[in-house]
Write an enzyme that holds these catalytic residues in place. Sequence first.
Site, PDB file in Angstrom:
ATOM      1  N   CYS A 106       0.812  -1.208   0.000  1.00  0.00           N
ATOM      2  CA  CYS A 106       0.000   0.000   0.000  1.00  0.00           C
ATOM      3  C   CYS A 106       0.854   1.270   0.000  1.00  0.00           C
ATOM      4  O   CYS A 106       1.586   1.529  -0.948  1.00  0.00           O
ATOM      5  CB  CYS A 106      -0.993  -0.047   1.161  1.00  0.00           C
ATOM      6  N   HIS A 107       0.796   2.080   1.056  1.00  0.00           N
ATOM      7  CA  HIS A 107       1.563   3.323   1.147  1.00  0.00           C
ATOM      8  C   HIS A 107       2.975   3.118   1.704  1.00  0.00           C
ATOM      9  O   HIS A 107       3.766   4.049   1.752  1.00  0.00           O
ATOM     10  CB  HIS A 107       0.820   4.341   2.027  1.00  0.00           C
TER      11      HIS A 107
END
Length: 182
Positions: A106-107
């Site tokens: 994800c991030h």
Amino acid sequence: MKVAFLVAPEGVEQIELTSPWKAVQDAGGTAHLVSTKPGKVQAFHHLDRGDAFPVDTVVGEVGAPDYDALVLPGGVANPDFLRMDERAVAFVRDFFTSGKPVAAICHAPWTLVEADVLRGRTLTSWPSLRTDVQNAGGSWVDEQVKVCASGPNTLITSRKPDDLKAFCEAFVEEFGKAGGGS
């Protein structure tokens, strides 16, 4: 296999911590929660508070030699906090220079951008990180999971919670190949 999970004191996406943690344990490995502060880390379900998890150790007290591999869970705030902590960034960079596998979802690649370890790498992430990855010298792809072995270590990345099953299967397999098998 002994795996470090690096998270900030607040902001980790809970499912991106707990699902990979369980995958490590199910593979016979040991998971350690590493953070920038002792105590507990506050996880989130997107923007809502989730559970709190006890920290095993803090960065600065351990390094890549203490582990077989590293997992970087996401959440928007989590990697943003980590990239502002020099010890956390050095901890991440140490896994790359030591040739140990790293998995990020994800991030989480924001921390990899800060560690300056993406040049010549191909990876995936949450789509909003595409420009950051490219500006850091990496190639961004929109795939469920990407395994990149070009460099001193293997980097396994994934986009989002919906990709967790494929992400966990890929990093457990790669961690085993790297000698971190149980």
